[in-house]
Write a protein that holds these residues in place. Structure first.
Motif, PDB file in Angstrom:
ATOM      1  N   GLY A 278       0.812  -1.207   0.000  1.00  0.00           N
ATOM      2  CA  GLY A 278       0.000   0.000   0.000  1.00  0.00           C
ATOM      3  C   GLY A 278       0.846   1.257   0.000  1.00  0.00           C
ATOM      4  O   GLY A 278       0.563   2.226  -0.721  1.00  0.00           O
ATOM      5  N   GLU A 279       1.920   1.242   0.789  1.00  0.00           N
ATOM      6  CA  GLU A 279       2.827   2.392   0.847  1.00  0.00           C
ATOM      7  C   GLU A 279       3.478   2.635  -0.506  1.00  0.00           C
ATOM      8  O   GLU A 279       3.555   3.780  -0.988  1.00  0.00           O
ATOM      9  CB  GLU A 279       3.895   2.144   1.914  1.00  0.00           C
ATOM     10  N   SER A 280       3.960   1.586  -1.137  1.00  0.00           N
ATOM     11  CA  SER A 280       4.641   1.754  -2.427  1.00  0.00           C
ATOM     12  C   SER A 280       3.699   2.282  -3.496  1.00  0.00           C
ATOM     13  O   SER A 280       4.106   3.079  -4.364  1.00  0.00           O
ATOM     14  CB  SER A 280       5.260   0.424  -2.872  1.00  0.00           C
ATOM     15  N   LYS A 281       2.426   1.880  -3.442  1.00  0.00           N
ATOM     16  CA  LYS A 281       1.467   2.334  -4.446  1.00  0.00           C
ATOM     17  C   LYS A 281       1.117   3.813  -4.255  1.00  0.00           C
ATOM     18  O   LYS A 281       0.885   4.534  -5.232  1.00  0.00           O
ATOM     19  CB  LYS A 281       0.217   1.459  -4.410  1.00  0.00           C
TER      20      LYS A 281
ATOM     21  N   PRO B 121       5.482   6.987   7.160  1.00  0.00           N
ATOM     22  CA  PRO B 121       5.895   8.371   6.880  1.00  0.00           C
ATOM     23  C   PRO B 121       5.491   8.829   5.484  1.00  0.00           C
ATOM     24  O   PRO B 121       5.746   8.131   4.494  1.00  0.00           O
ATOM     25  CB  PRO B 121       7.419   8.314   7.017  1.00  0.00           C
ATOM     26  N   GLY B 122       4.842   9.986   5.424  1.00  0.00           N
ATOM     27  CA  GLY B 122       4.470  10.571   4.142  1.00  0.00           C
ATOM     28  C   GLY B 122       3.193  10.036   3.533  1.00  0.00           C
ATOM     29  O   GLY B 122       2.734  10.557   2.512  1.00  0.00           O
ATOM     30  N   CYS B 123       2.611   9.002   4.121  1.00  0.00           N
ATOM     31  CA  CYS B 123       1.377   8.429   3.581  1.00  0.00           C
ATOM     32  C   CYS B 123       0.170   9.207   4.100  1.00  0.00           C
ATOM     33  O   CYS B 123      -0.018   9.319   5.320  1.00  0.00           O
ATOM     34  CB  CYS B 123       1.257   6.952   3.957  1.00  0.00           C
ATOM     35  N   THR B 124      -0.614   9.748   3.199  1.00  0.00           N
ATOM     36  CA  THR B 124      -1.781  10.557   3.575  1.00  0.00           C
ATOM     37  C   THR B 124      -3.014  10.069   2.827  1.00  0.00           C
ATOM     38  O   THR B 124      -2.914   9.342   1.829  1.00  0.00           O
ATOM     39  CB  THR B 124      -1.549  12.036   3.214  1.00  0.00           C
ATOM     40  N   TRP B 125      -4.181  10.512   3.303  1.00  0.00           N
ATOM     41  CA  TRP B 125      -5.416  10.161   2.608  1.00  0.00           C
ATOM     42  C   TRP B 125      -5.469  10.817   1.236  1.00  0.00           C
ATOM     43  O   TRP B 125      -6.074  10.282   0.306  1.00  0.00           O
ATOM     44  CB  TRP B 125      -6.624  10.554   3.451  1.00  0.00           C
TER      45      TRP B 125
ATOM     46  N   ALA C 222      -1.498   1.702   4.795  1.00  0.00           N
ATOM     47  CA  ALA C 222      -0.264   2.457   4.996  1.00  0.00           C
ATOM     48  C   ALA C 222      -0.526   3.732   5.788  1.00  0.00           C
ATOM     49  O   ALA C 222       0.302   4.150   6.603  1.00  0.00           O
ATOM     50  CB  ALA C 222       0.363   2.801   3.640  1.00  0.00           C
ATOM     51  N   VAL C 223      -1.680   4.352   5.572  1.00  0.00           N
ATOM     52  CA  VAL C 223      -2.049   5.550   6.335  1.00  0.00           C
ATOM     53  C   VAL C 223      -2.406   5.176   7.769  1.00  0.00           C
ATOM     54  O   VAL C 223      -1.961   5.818   8.732  1.00  0.00           O
ATOM     55  CB  VAL C 223      -3.230   6.277   5.667  1.00  0.00           C
TER      56      VAL C 223
END
Length: 278
Positions: free
Chosen positions: A17-20, A94-98, A88-89
Motif C-alpha cells: 500500500g505504501e509503495s502504491k 511516513p508521508g502516507c496521507t489520505w 499504509a495511512v
C-alpha cells in the motif's frame, strides 16, 4: 508452497500500500491500464466458455486465469488498492496521507477503465465483424448481461440498489482475499492456488466487480443491449465501486490488520497452566 505466516503477509500488504501511494503517475496508470485490459479479456473468455458449454461453472473455474496473470505481472486493480493503500495511512507510514490514497485510487480507476474499454471495443469488433453484422451469440449474451444487471436492478427500486451494493461488498471481500492470496506464498504455484479459489467463487456467484463491469457494460451498449450509459453508471458502476470499497477494506484489510498487526493484549495463563505450544 513456502507459506508465509499472517503477521508476515499482512506486513507485506502495508508495504504494498505504501509503495502504491508513492508510485509515479506514469507507472500507476500503465499498470492499471494493463490490469483492466487483462481482466476484461478474462471476462470475455469466461462468457464465451459459458455460452459455448452452457455451463456457468466452467466459465467461473477458468475466469481466474486473468486475475492470476495480472497480479503475477505486478499490475493493479482498483479493488486491490481499495484494500491495500489505506493500511499504509492507518499504520502511520511516513508521508502516507489520505490525499495520496485518493490520488492512487483516481489514477487506478482511470487506467482500469481505459484498459477495459479498449478490450470492449476490440471484442465488439470481433463479435460483429467490424460492426458489419449483428452480434454473434456471445455478443448477444453480453448485451443481455448488461440489461439484467442495470435496468434489472432498477426495476426493484431501493431493494435493487441494496442488492447491487451487497453484491459489490461480497465481491471485493473475495477479490481482495485473492489479492492477499498473492502474498501468502513465495512460489508461483502457491500464489496461483491461493488467488484462484476466491476469484472463482465471486465470479460464479454473480457478485459485482467494478472492473469486470467496465468491460461488460460498455460492450453491452455497443452490442445492442437495451440500457443507457446513465443506467450503467447509476444502476451498476457507482454503487458497485462503493460496495467494492466497503467489502475490501472492512472485511479484508482492516480485519487482517487489526488482528495480525494491532493485536489485542494476550490473555495471561493462570499459574500452573502448561501450553505445549510455549
Amino acid at each position: 508452497m513456502a507459506y508465509l505466516a499472517p503477521s508476515e503477509f499482512v506486513t507485506k500488504m502495508i508495504d504494498a500500500g505504501e509503495s502504491k501511494i508513492f508510485m509515479s503517475t506514469r507507472d500507476t496508470v500503465i499498470r492499471a491500464y494493463m490490469a483492466g485490459a487483462i481482466l476484461a479479456l478474462a471476462a470475455a473468455f469466461a462468457v464465451t466458455i459459458t455460452v459455448q458449454t452452457g455451463e456457468p461453472l466452467a466459465g467461473a473455474v477458468l475466469f481466474p486465469v486473468g486475475f492470476c496473470l495480472l497480479y503475477l505481472l505486478g499490475f493493479d486493480l482498483l479493488t486491490g488498492v481499495f484494500t491495500l493503500c489505506p493500511l499504509a495511512v492507518i499504520d502511520k507510514r511516513p508521508g502516507c496521507t489520505w490525499g495520496g490514497v485518493l490520488r492512487n485510487w483516481s489514477l487506478v480507476f482511470v487506467g482500469n477503465f481505459a484498459g477495459a474499454f479498449t478490450v470492449a471495443v476490440m471484442m465488439s469488433v470481433i463479435f460483429t465483424f467490424g460492426f458489419s453484422t449483428e452480434p454473434n451469440i456471445v455478443g448477444q449474451k453480453i448485451g443481455t448481461i448488461g440489461e439484467g444487471r442495470t435496468v434489472g436492478y432498477a426495476a426493484y427500486g431501493a431493494a435493487g440498489m441494496l442488492t447491487l451494493f451487497i453484491r459489490g461488498v461480497l465481491c471485493n471481500w473475495m477479490v481482495s482475499t485473492g489479492v492477499v492470496g498473492a502474498m501468502v506464498s513465495t512460489s508461483v504455484s502457491g500464489k496461483v492456488i491461493a488467488m484462484w479459489m476466491p476469484i472463482m467463487l465471486f465470479f460464479y456467484m454473480g457478485f459485482e466487480h467494478s472492473i469486470v463491469n467496465m468491460y461488460l457494460f460498455p460492450s453491452g451498449i455497443m452490442l445492442g443491449g437495451n440500457f443507457s450509459i446513465m443506467d450503467y453508471l447509476l444502476w451498476n458502476e457507482i454503487p458497485t465501486v462503493i460496495g467494492n470499497l466497503v467489502g475490501g477494506l472492512a472485511f479484508v484489510g482492516l480485519t487482517l490488520y487489526s488482528t495480525h498487526v494491532r493485536t489485542g493484549a494476550k490473555r495471561k495463563a493462570p499459574a500452573g497452566d502448561f501450553s505445549p505450544a510455549e
